[in-house]
Design an enzyme around this catalytic site. Structure first.
Site, PDB file in Angstrom:
ATOM      1  CD  GLN A  95      -3.255  -0.447  -0.043  1.00  0.00           C
ATOM      2  OE1 GLN A  95      -3.009   0.721  -0.253  1.00  0.00           O
ATOM      3  NE2 GLN A  95      -4.010  -1.209  -0.432  1.00  0.00           N
ATOM      4  CB  SER A  96       4.149   1.886  -1.401  1.00  0.00           C
ATOM      5  OG  SER A  96       5.119   3.184  -1.618  1.00  0.00           O
ATOM      6  CG  ASN A  97       0.856   6.585   0.768  1.00  0.00           C
ATOM      7  OD1 ASN A  97      -0.214   6.207   0.481  1.00  0.00           O
ATOM      8  ND2 ASN A  97       1.388   6.635   1.965  1.00  0.00           N
TER       9      ASN A  97
END
Length: 355
Positions: A95-97
């Site tokens: 879920q990396s921005n």
């Protein structure tokens, strides 16, 4: 607005104890932001906490759901474009921005993106792998690949280079945005600009509270504040590793950033201040402390925080108030780093305790 950004880009960075041969405009930079982000006073929380609390709204950087990574990507993509790249490769958590923002920047600039998703957060439900940033990156047309380890920066970077070599053999021109510390922290330059921007918006704050993970946001903002001759305390709230390990990392990041800017690293390193009370039970994992901070911000100011970075940052700020390290009446700025799409990847963890 635009003239202010031009001023930040063109001015030479100088400080009372250091000099610089380069100015920020000597580094190639892609235009991904439209101007300074707002600085907003949080009236109800200020009254409740007994401090003068402001929020630097880097969740509103604009591109692809916003967030702090846009500032960093301006410098990475600037260098990629200078090299004639047509494909960006980057690694991060599922879920990396950062990887979602990179995919958005690539789309804006007519480039392809390859996103490597690492297994950093164990025991997550199916929605973690299909919603939030993962969904947005798919809509943006990014290619995905996986890496089984979450704490192997060198291995993750090596896997990107292996994929880059494959792309080169097919005539593509890839550019790798590295995760490991063996490479110049170009992204931190975006937060040197942000630190200067903040000091121009509010010259007289007492403290600023930021998340401290890779070190690029924390280190860059600290450098910007120091180089503006501002004596305010910069608190880094650990989101990935404990304070001892994070201090070691920050020393390395600041040395490499100082090398980029051709300045003395010591005045920056002397200002490192990290705390890890909000870190447990680990990166990307919610605790009661983090959940309470997330809910307090939403229910008091109507502003959402993400579970991985900004909620832990606010939890750290509340700890600093409760222990007296932030004193009554002080003017405090919290950096909101965005990352809101990740909320949807954590819906099962959040919904169980909500009314």
């Amino acid at each position: 607005m635009f003239s202010f950004i031009a001023h930040l880009r063109s001015r030479k960075i100088e400080g009372p104890t250091m000099t610089q041969k380069n100015s920020l405009d000597s580094f190639p930079r892609a235009q991904l932001m439209t101007g300074p982000t707002p600085l907003e006073r949080l009236d109800r929380l200020s009254s409740e906490l007994g401090i003068d609390l402001w929020l630097k709204r880097d969740d509103l950087t604009g591109l692809g759901f916003g967030g702090n990574k846009t500032r960093q990507l301006e410098f990475y993509f600037g260098e990629a474009l200078r090299q004639g790249a047509d494909t960006i490769l980057i690694t991060g958590a599922v879920q990396s921005n950062f990887v979602r923002s990179a995919a958005a920047a690539a789309a804006k600039l007519g480039m392809q993106s390859v996103l490597q998703l690492e297994e950093r957060v164990p025991d997550m439900g199916a929605e973690y792998y299909s919603s939030g940033n993962v969904l947005l990156a798919k809509i943006l047309g990014a290619e995905h690949m996986s890496y089984p380890e979450g704490e192997d920066e060198a291995g993750a970077d090596a896997a990107l280079h292996a994929r880059a070599d494959e792309l080169k053999s097919r005539g593509r021109k890839p550019y790798v945005i590295h995760l490991g510390l063996n490479h110049p922290p170009l992204g931190a330059l975006g937060y040197v600009v942000a630190g200067q921007e903040l000091c121009h918006q509010m010259p007289d704050f007492d403290a600023v509270v930021v998340p401290s993970g890779s070190g690029a946001t924390h280190g860059g903002l600290l450098a910007g504040v120091v180089l503006e001759d501002n004596a305010s305390t910069v608190f880094g709230v650990c989101v990935r590793r404990d304070h001892e390990k994070q201090k070691v990392r920050m020393n390395t990041v600041l040395q490499k950033l100082a090398d980029l800017l051709e300045i003395d690293a010591v005045p920056l390193q002397d200002r490192i201040n990290v705390l890890d009370e909000a870190l447990p039970p680990g990166y990307g994992k919610l605790s009661g402390m983090t959940r309470a901070a997330l809910e307090k911000m939403a229910r008091t100011e109507g502003i959402f925080l993400d579970p991985v970075y900004s909620a832990k940052t606010f939890a750290g700020l509340l700890h600093l108030v409760n222990t007296g390290e932030i004193q009554p009446g002080q003017k405090v700025v919290m950096l909101h780093t965005g990352g809101l799409p990740a909320l949807f990847g954590y819906q099962n963890e959040l919904v169980n305790d909500l009314p």
